[in-house]
Write a protein that holds these residues in place. Structure first.
Motif, PDB file in Angstrom:
ATOM      1  N   ALA A 116       0.307  -1.352   0.501  1.00 32.60           N
ATOM      2  CA  ALA A 116      -0.002   0.066  -0.225  1.00 32.60           C
ATOM      3  C   ALA A 116       0.600   1.088  -0.116  1.00 32.60           C
ATOM      4  O   ALA A 116       0.664   2.238  -0.417  1.00 32.60           O
ATOM      5  CB  ALA A 116      -0.931   0.127   0.863  1.00 32.60           C
ATOM      6  N   LEU A 118       3.472   1.445  -1.859  1.00 34.18           N
ATOM      7  CA  LEU A 118       3.400   1.854  -3.275  1.00 34.18           C
ATOM      8  C   LEU A 118       2.426   1.946  -3.832  1.00 34.18           C
ATOM      9  O   LEU A 118       1.948   3.117  -5.160  1.00 34.18           O
ATOM     10  CB  LEU A 118       4.180  -0.039  -4.052  1.00 34.18           C
ATOM     11  N   PHE A 119       1.443   1.754  -3.350  1.00 36.44           N
ATOM     12  CA  PHE A 119       0.031   2.181  -4.141  1.00 36.44           C
ATOM     13  C   PHE A 119      -1.283   2.674  -3.097  1.00 36.44           C
ATOM     14  O   PHE A 119      -1.708   1.756  -2.614  1.00 36.44           O
ATOM     15  CB  PHE A 119      -0.801   0.993  -5.389  1.00 36.44           C
ATOM     16  N   VAL A 121      -3.383   3.030  -3.198  1.00 33.23           N
ATOM     17  CA  VAL A 121      -5.516   2.949  -2.915  1.00 33.23           C
ATOM     18  C   VAL A 121      -5.929   1.901  -2.295  1.00 33.23           C
ATOM     19  O   VAL A 121      -6.691   1.840  -2.192  1.00 33.23           O
ATOM     20  CB  VAL A 121      -5.221   2.625  -4.732  1.00 33.23           C
TER      21      VAL A 121
END
Length: 425
Positions: A116, A118-119, A121
């Motif tokens: 999370a 890195l991403f 969302v």
């Protein structure tokens, strides 16, 4: 009469043996626990890891002594079975299996937390739950269609996950003023996290399970146990010191080390630590997904679990039912609670296996009229007391989860016994 099983070649030496406990102990915990321990006990956190190593040392001694008595597969299942009979042997194996599944669920929570970073969302609870399911489904599918694991590849994965942490230690301690003072915590705070320090060292016994494939296991396993626990304790302490030196306020969640890395190396540092964490935990989970279902498969073969657990996929030649059962239960636990709660529950169920092994050593020595040194018995009893003391600090929720695990295992055991009854008749 059953045919004698074919012996597997003994191809793994000391360094390969050491990889099993190292990869078991250094998985998700080293990325999640620094922030948790610092939040609980402040700059005493590194010494909590030393306290955990001291607490688990008598158990490591017990497993080292038991390893010198057996040179075949099974580890704690074999020890409890030899000392107390099939039902207790089964429960020792079942609790170890359950602990591994719950630990996988805990580790998956941490893996997704670092992904999370890195991403972002995935910070959404619904998407995070979907990511947990997808992650475990991916691991389960890999294990279903392929079984071979290489010790050489495991060594490479170990380097990949350790090198960024070593870099964090060097940069953190070299560029920041470490918190060298010690503030003793309140005893209630110490007690609240003692189970988590035990969680850090769980899986030290991984070296005992594949004894049948190790060269000179009666010497290799004790040496691997003692050296890896000492090395892992020091490594944990260094990581926590680096975290304290960098900025403990950089983050207080499961991805706190990524925030700490960002504090000294910018966004690139956070990305490197996040990738290392996800890779490390993924490799740890994948390794568990290969090894752990073989426990239920072996129990199914021996009639300790229903026969379906011994089913082999005609297409992939893998124990498909055991693998699917493992993946499904891991997903259920991972959606039940977060890392800390799952880590405590995993620790508690494994403590049952530790307790049975600690009790097995003096029983086997007395039964076999061994001329064991006098200090073996006090150390075994110290292991028993340490296990009971740690277990006494578990929450009611952890004990309820343990009770559920015991009831499910017992039901499966007696279903298997009924299936075996016609054969005996």
């Amino acid at each position: 009469m059953m045919d004698k099983p074919q012996e597997l070649p003994r191809t793994v030496g000391f360094w390969g043996t050491a990889l099993f406990p190292v990869n078991g102990m250094i998985g998700a915990g080293i990325f999640a626990m620094p922030a948790i321990l610092v939040a609980a006990v402040g700059n005493f956190a590194p010494w909590m890891m030393l306290a955990g190593a001291v607490l688990i040392a008598p158990l490591a001694f017990v497993f080292a002594m038991l390893a010198m008595r057996f040179d075949s597969h099974g580890g704690p299942v074999l020890y409890a079975h030899a000392a107390f009979g099939p039902f207790v042997g089964f429960q020792s194996g079942w609790m170890r299996y359950a602990s591994a599944v719950v630990a996988v669920a805990a580790n998956t929570q941490v893996a997704i937390a670092y992904i999370a970073v890195l991403f972002p969302v995935l910070d959404d609870p619904t998407l995070r739950a979907a990511a947990v399911i997808a992650f475990m489904a991916f691991i389960t599918i890999i294990n279903l269609v392929g079984t071979r694991a290489s010790v050489r590849a495991l060594g490479a994965m170990t380097l990949v996950k350790l090198l960024p942490l070593v870099a964090l230690i060097v940069i953190g301690l070299a560029t920041r003023d470490p918190a060298v003072g010690i503030s003793l915590p309140e005893f209630s705070e110490f007690e609240s996290v003692v189970l988590l320090t035990f969680y850090a060292y769980m899986a030290f016994e991984n070296a005992n399970f594949p004894a049948g494939e190790l060269r000179n296991p009666r010497r290799t396993i004790p040496l691997a146990l003692l050296t890896t626990i000492a090395a892992v304790a020091l490594f944990y302490m260094l990581v926590i010191w680096a975290y304290l030196a960098i900025a403990p306020q950089a983050g207080d969640g499961e991805s706190a080390l990524a925030a700490a890395a960002e504090a000294v190396s910018g966004q690139a540092g956070a990305i490197v630590i996040s990738i290392a964490a996800a890779f490390s935990i993924g490799a740890n989970i994948l390794n568990g997904g290969i090894v752990v279902p073989r426990m239920t498969y072996g129990m199914g073969e021996k009639g300790m679990l229903p026969r379906m657990f011994a089913h082999v996929s005609p297409r992939f030649q893998t124990p498909d039912v055991s693998i699917l059962f493992y993946g499904g239960v891991a997903v259920a636990f991972s959606l039940w609670a977060g890392f800390a709660a799952l880590a405590v529950a995993s620790t508690l169920s494994r403590l049952v296996m530790y307790l049975l092994s600690a009790l097995a050593l003096p029983v086997l020595q007395k039964r076999d009229a061994d001329n064991a040194p006098w200090w073996h018995l006090p150390l075994s009893m110290l292991a028993v007391l340490a296990t009971l003391w740690v277990a006494s600090h578990a929450s009611g929720e952890a004990y309820r989860m343990l009770g559920l695990i015991f009831l499910v295992g017992t039901a499966l055991y007696f279903i298997a016994a009924r299936q075996q009854a016609p054969d005996r008749g």
